[in-house]
Design an enzyme around this catalytic site. Structure first.
Site, PDB file in Angstrom:
ATOM      1  N   ARG A 124       0.884  -1.172  -0.010  1.00 40.04           N
ATOM      2  CA  ARG A 124       0.276  -0.019  -0.003  1.00 40.04           C
ATOM      3  C   ARG A 124       0.828   1.075  -0.070  1.00 40.04           C
ATOM      4  O   ARG A 124       0.455   2.404  -0.643  1.00 40.04           O
ATOM      5  CB  ARG A 124      -0.966   0.022   1.295  1.00 40.04           C
ATOM      6  CG  ARG A 124      -2.204   0.813   0.890  1.00 40.04           C
ATOM      7  CD  ARG A 124      -3.236   0.599   1.764  1.00 40.04           C
ATOM      8  NE  ARG A 124      -3.077   1.031   3.243  1.00 40.04           N
ATOM      9  CZ  ARG A 124      -3.430   2.477   3.468  1.00 40.04           C
ATOM     10  NH1 ARG A 124      -4.006   3.056   2.763  1.00 40.04           N
ATOM     11  NH2 ARG A 124      -3.316   2.712   4.581  1.00 40.04           N
ATOM     12  N   ARG A 169      -2.546  10.265   7.726  1.00 41.20           N
ATOM     13  CA  ARG A 169      -1.237  10.770   7.519  1.00 41.20           C
ATOM     14  C   ARG A 169      -1.281  11.997   6.533  1.00 41.20           C
ATOM     15  O   ARG A 169      -0.469  12.781   6.291  1.00 41.20           O
ATOM     16  CB  ARG A 169      -0.459   9.826   6.672  1.00 41.20           C
ATOM     17  CG  ARG A 169      -0.328   8.546   7.578  1.00 41.20           C
ATOM     18  CD  ARG A 169       0.425   7.388   6.758  1.00 41.20           C
ATOM     19  NE  ARG A 169       0.039   6.212   7.363  1.00 41.20           N
ATOM     20  CZ  ARG A 169      -0.845   5.386   7.028  1.00 41.20           C
ATOM     21  NH1 ARG A 169      -1.727   5.752   6.436  1.00 41.20           N
ATOM     22  NH2 ARG A 169      -1.099   4.110   7.712  1.00 41.20           N
ATOM     23  N   LYS A 209      11.179   6.007  14.812  1.00 43.15           N
ATOM     24  CA  LYS A 209      11.697   5.114  13.896  1.00 43.15           C
ATOM     25  C   LYS A 209      11.799   5.407  12.335  1.00 43.15           C
ATOM     26  O   LYS A 209      12.601   5.444  11.470  1.00 43.15           O
ATOM     27  CB  LYS A 209      10.586   4.146  13.877  1.00 43.15           C
ATOM     28  CG  LYS A 209      10.855   2.630  13.161  1.00 43.15           C
ATOM     29  CD  LYS A 209      10.458   3.045  11.659  1.00 43.15           C
ATOM     30  CE  LYS A 209      10.572   2.000  11.007  1.00 43.15           C
ATOM     31  NZ  LYS A 209      10.185   1.935   9.392  1.00 43.15           N
ATOM     32  N   PRO A 226      17.104   1.550  12.950  1.00 44.31           N
ATOM     33  CA  PRO A 226      15.430   1.863  12.927  1.00 44.31           C
ATOM     34  C   PRO A 226      14.779   0.564  13.675  1.00 44.31           C
ATOM     35  O   PRO A 226      15.142  -0.579  13.166  1.00 44.31           O
ATOM     36  CB  PRO A 226      15.114   2.019  11.613  1.00 44.31           C
ATOM     37  CG  PRO A 226      16.298   2.512  10.710  1.00 44.31           C
ATOM     38  CD  PRO A 226      17.364   1.518  11.507  1.00 44.31           C
ATOM     39  N   GLN A 265      21.056  -3.597  10.406  1.00 44.64           N
ATOM     40  CA  GLN A 265      19.508  -3.517  10.260  1.00 44.64           C
ATOM     41  C   GLN A 265      19.140  -3.985   9.087  1.00 44.64           C
ATOM     42  O   GLN A 265      17.973  -4.872   9.333  1.00 44.64           O
ATOM     43  CB  GLN A 265      19.393  -2.167  10.756  1.00 44.64           C
ATOM     44  CG  GLN A 265      17.996  -1.870  10.783  1.00 44.64           C
ATOM     45  CD  GLN A 265      17.225  -1.682   9.560  1.00 44.64           C
ATOM     46  OE1 GLN A 265      16.104  -1.956   9.367  1.00 44.64           O
ATOM     47  NE2 GLN A 265      17.970  -1.224   8.374  1.00 44.64           N
TER      48      GLN A 265
END
Length: 276
Positions: A124, A169, A209, A226, A265
């Site tokens: 999405r 958002r 994050k 993150p 990461q």
DNA sequence: GACCAGGGCAATA
DNA sequence: TATTGCCATGGT
């Protein structure tokens, strides 16, 4: 050196550290599209490249070879980095994602893309960013659009972004675009990563994050880690059995991997996300 | 039809 | 400073 520049083409010769699938699917990038099983298109900012997989190399067709040589971080030997990171905990992840490159993405594109990413799934996120680009970005080919400029992002209101599926958002995009137009300095080069993180977090929609993702993918700050839902699993396995606050987990993971935390990461995120 | 997604904000304590 | 409920939407 494992690459060669030609006119309109870069050839990457070392498939032990450059694989299309690992690069585009490890979670750092949202503007890519497979054209067939061995061909993938990436759009970065206002530039396009076509990656083609071959038996002994990967070719990168593009107009701006200098830009994409930097973008794919081709001057860095990732096998050397993997050698330093390798231990009993990271071994499988380094092998699983051996073809990853840490893309040097555009700060503005990274900022807005990762605001979109919060509490959202990757398919999405991709479709929303494609919609943003098609509706607000400059046309750069018959079918492709650049990532929108800050000016064009600031020119629309909250309802416009809600109509594109951004949900709550929407106001973050509007607010951040106006902040940047209003003088928020996106040049973070003189700041430490901690200072830069604090400054990014003054933007609405940017928490710890997302700030770390922007620093890692948009500013090549490799000393950040993150922590999302997958980072929490990584923390539980590698550092402590119980989860802690995300801030403390990020700190502990940064502490463990130091200046290579960002690389670690990425290998670990990609491995965990596809195997657990 | 839950449950989740590369979380963050604002209200509480 | 640390926790908690809420947030829009679509993928699985």
């Amino acid at each position: 050196m494992f690459f060669k520049k030609e006119v309109g083409t870069i050839v990457a010769y070392d498939k032990s550290q450059f694989l299309i699938r690992d690069i585009v699917e490890c979670g750092q990038l949202f503007r890519f599209e497979y054209l067939d099983s061995s061909t993938c298109k990436i759009i970065s900012k206002n530039k396009i490249c076509i990656l083609k997989d071959a038996p002994d190399c990967v070719t990168i067709n593009c107009d701006d070879t200098d830009y994409f040589t930097d973008y794919f971080d081709l001057s860095v030997d990732y096998n050397h980095i993997k050698g330093i990171l390798k231990d009993a905990d990271t071994d499988k992840a380094l092998e699983f994602g051996k073809g990853i490159r840490m893309l040097k993405q555009d700060p503005v594109e990274t900022l807005f893309s990762f605001i979109v990413s919060q509490n959202n799934n990757i398919p999405r996120i991709k479709s929303i960013i494609a919609g943003l680009s098609e509706s607000l970005g400059e046309k750069i080919s018959d079918t492709d659009y650049a990532f929108p400029s800050v000016e064009s992002l600031a020119s629309r209101d909250e309802n416009f972004y809600k109509s594109l599926g951004l949900g709550y958002r929407a106001e973050y995009i509007v607010d951040t675009a106006r902040r940047v137009l209003d003088g928020f300095d996106l040049d973070l080069s003189r700041l430490s990563s901690d200072e830069a993180r604090r400054r990014l977090m003054t933007l609405k929609g940017v928490g710890p994050k997302v700030a770390d993702c922007i620093l890692l993918f948009g500013y090549s700050r490799m000393d950040v880690f993150p922590v999302d839902t997958w980072g929490e699993k990584i923390y539980r396995d590698l550092i402590a059995g119980d989860a802690s606050s995300s801030a403390k987990m990020a700190l502990a993971l940064r502490d463990r991997f130091g200046d290579l935390a960002g690389y670690a990461q990425q290998y670990l995120f990609y491995y965990y996300r596809n195997n657990f």
